[in-house]
Design an enzyme around this catalytic site. Structure first.
Site, short mmCIF file in Angstrom:
data_model
loop_
_atom_site.label_atom_id
_atom_site.label_comp_id
_atom_site.label_asym_id
_atom_site.label_seq_id
_atom_site.Cartn_x
_atom_site.Cartn_y
_atom_site.Cartn_z
CD GLU A 288 -2.58 -1.17 2.70
OE1 GLU A 288 -2.32 -0.32 3.57
OE2 GLU A 288 -3.43 -2.05 2.87
N PRO A 289 1.70 1.45 -1.00
CG PRO A 289 2.78 1.49 -3.06
CD PRO A 289 1.86 0.65 -2.21
NE ARG A 291 5.90 9.65 3.36
CZ ARG A 291 5.38 10.65 4.07
NH1 ARG A 291 5.66 11.88 3.75
NH2 ARG A 291 4.60 10.40 5.10
CB CYS A 357 -3.36 35.10 10.47
SG CYS A 357 -3.44 36.47 9.33
CE1 TYR A 386 -0.73 10.63 3.21
CE2 TYR A 386 1.60 10.40 2.69
CZ TYR A 386 0.38 9.83 2.96
OH TYR A 386 0.24 8.46 2.99
#
Ligand SMILES: Cc1ncc(COP(=O)(O)O)c(C=O)c1O
Length: 429
Positions: A288-289, A291, A357, A386
Site C-alpha cells: 500500500e505505498p 508517498r 495568520c 500529503y
C-alpha cells in the site's frame, strides 16, 4: 528516476519548465510528473516481481482523479479509507474489486457502499467494527462481507510520532496477541468471508529493519491463519520513505543516488530483506505505498511576495501557505526549497513563510537560499504526497491549481478554486 531537474539554470518537470507553467497558471501551483509516478510504480513491482504483488496505491497521499486514472491504467489497485475515496477511485476508472477499504472508523453507510461496490476486502481495525460489518451484510439478504484484520504488530518504525502507526501507543489495528482469537470467532459468522490479513507500521520509514522485524514477527501467524481459514493474501502496508533533502536530481538517476548517499533503504534492500520471508507463504502479497509513488513526483510552485528583516531574522514571504502544504507545520517536515529560475550568486539565511495568520505557517527555518527578489518563484520540492490532499481553505484561501506533466505535455487536472467557490452552500441569513 526523478524527473524534476535543473536544466540551463531553470527547473523542469519532465520537458516543461516551471516558469512557463507559473506564467500560464499563476501560483501557488502544484505540478506533478506522470513519468515519476509510473517509474516508481514499475520499479516497486519490478524488484518484487517474484512475488507478483498487487500494489494498492494509498489514495490518501494524493487523490487527484488524473493520478488515480494513471495508476489504474498501469494496473494498480487502491487502498481507500473513506466512502469518498472509494467513489473517487471508481470515478477515475479504478476497479472496486482491486480496492481494499481501510480506516479505523468506517460508518455503516460506508460499509454498505463498500459492499455494494464489491471491494476486495474491508481491513478491519476492531472486533466491534467486524460485528458491524457482519450486521450490515446480514441486512442485505444473502450477502457476506470479505474481510481481513489489520494487525498492529507493535513494532516501532521511527520517524515522527504523528506518522507511526504500528505500536500499541497508536489507535490503529488489532493487537497482535488478540488476532488469532478474533479470526476464530469471525470464522463462524456466515456473513463474513476471511480473505486476508494486513499490517502497516508507519510512514516515511527510511530503513529496512522495521519492515523486516514486523514481517518476520507476522509470518508464523499469517501461515497459521492461512492454513486454518484459507486466507488468500498478506498485505504488508505502505510506508517506504522518500528523499526530502537534496531532492533535486542532477541527472537521470540522481534521485536514486541521493537515496543511497543518505543511507536510505534502497528498493533492492527492501525487496531482498522481504522476499525470502514472503515467498514461502505462497499467498498473494499486497503493498500500500502512498508517498513512495507520488511524493517525489510533485512540486509546489510559489511566488515571493515580500522580504523583511527583523532585528533577529530575515523572512521571505511567499504566496503559498500552510493551508496549501501543511506538512512542515504539522510534522516539522523538511522540504527542499529552490528558485525555479537561474539562482543568483551568493546565499542568504532566511525563514520562508506563508501569508496565513499563524506563527506556524513556515516552510523552512534558516534556509540558505540564493538571494531572491519580489516576483521570483520558488519550488517547494517533494510535495506530491500529503500536499494538495491535506490542503484546506483556512483564511478563506482558494486551493491551488494542479498540473500533470507527461513529457512535454502539461495538463490542467484541477483548476484553481475561486473565492466564490468557498462559500457555496452557506446561508447569509
Ligand atoms: C493503512 C495505510 N496504508 C498505507 C498508507 C500509506 O503510507 P505511505 O504514504 O507512507 O506509503 C497509510 C498511511 O498512513 C496507511 O495508514
Amino acid at each position: 528516476m526523478h524527473r524534476t531537474q535543473r536544466k540551463g539554470g531553470k527547473i523542469y518537470v519532465e520537458g516543461v519548465s516551471l516558469e512557463a507553467l507559473a506564467d500560464r497558471h499563476g501560483t501557488p501551483l502544484y505540478v506533478y510528473s506522470a513519468g515519476t509516478i509510473l517509474d516508481h510504480y514499475r520499479r516497486l513491482r519490478g524488484v518484487l516481481r517474484v512475488l507478483d504483488p498487487l500494489v494498492c496505491y494509498s489514495v490518501k497521499a494524493n487523490s487527484n482523479l488524473a493520478i488515480l486514472n494513471l495508476l489504474a491504467r498501469a494496473g494498480s489497485g487502491f487502498d481507500v479509507v473513506s466512502g469518498g475515496e472509494l467513489e473517487r477511485v471508481r470515478k477515475a476508472g479504478g476497479k472496486a474489486a482491486k480496492c481494499v477499504f481501510a480506516g479505523v472508523g468506517k460508518t455503516e453507510d460506508e460499509i454498505e457502499a463498500g459492499l455494494r461496490a464489491g471491494v476486495k476486502a474491508f481491513h478491519v481495525e476492531s472486533e466491534e467494527e467486524l460485528q458491524t460489518i457482519a450486521a450490515v451484510a446480514a441486512r442485505k439478504k444473502g450477502r457476506w462481507a470479505p474481510v481481513a484484520l489489520r494487525v498492529n504488530p507493535d513494532v516501532a518504525a521511527g520517524g515522527h510520532a504523528k506518522i507511526t502507526t504500528g505500536t500499541y501507543a497508536n489507535k490503529f489495528g488489532i493487537p497482535f496477541e488478540e488476532v488469532a482469537a478474533i479470526y476464530r470467532r469471525a470464522a463462524g459468522n456466515r456473513y463474513l468471508r476471511l480473505r486476508g490479513i494486513q499490517m502497516h507500521i508507519g510512514s516515511q520509514i527510511t530503513q529496512v529493519a522495521p519492515f523486516r522485524a514486523a514481517v518476520r514477527k507476522m509470518v508464523p501467524l499469517v501461515a497459521r491463519l492461512r492454513d486454518r481459514y484459507g486466507l488468500d493474501y498478506f498485505d504488508i502496508g505502505g510506508g517506504v520513505g522518500i528523499v526530502y533533502q537534496d531532492a533535486l536530481a542532477s541527472g537521470r538517476d540522481g534521485w536514486w543516488r541521493t537515496a543511497k548517499a543518505q543511507r536510505f533503504l534502497t528498493l533492492h534492500e527492501y525487496a531482498a530483506s522481504l522476499v525470502s520471508l514472503l515467498r514461502d507463504l505462497r499467498m498473494q502479497i499486497l503493498l500500500e505505498p502512498g508517498r513512495f509513488l507520488v511524493g517525489n513526483a510533485g512540486v509546489l510552485v510559489t511566488e515571493v511576495l515580500y522580504r523583511k528583516q527583523t532585528g533577529r531574522k530575515h523572512f521571505t514571504v511567499v504566496d503559498a501557505g500552510m493551508n496549501d502544504l501543511i506538512r512542515p507545520t504539522l510534522y516539522e517536515a523538511f522540504h527542499q526549497i529552490e528558485p525555479i529560475g537561474k539562482p543568483r550568486p551568493g546565499a542568504i539565511s532566511t525563514d520562508v513563510v506563508g501569508p496565513v495568520c499563524e506563527s506556524g505557517d513556515v516552510f523552512g527555518h534558516d534556509r540558505m537560499l540564493s538571494p531572491v527578489e519580489r516576483g521570483d518563484r520558488l519550488a517547494v520540492l517533494s510535495a506530491g504526497a500529503y500536499g494538495f490532499a491535506m490542503a484546506s481553505n483556512y483564511n478563506t484561501r482558494p486551493r491551488p491549481a494542479e498540473i500533470l506533466v507527461t513529457g512535454t505535455r502539461a495538463r490542467l487536472v484541477r483548476p484553481r478554486e475561486r473565492v466564490a467557490d468557498l462559500w457555496r452552500g452557506e446561508k447569509k441569513s
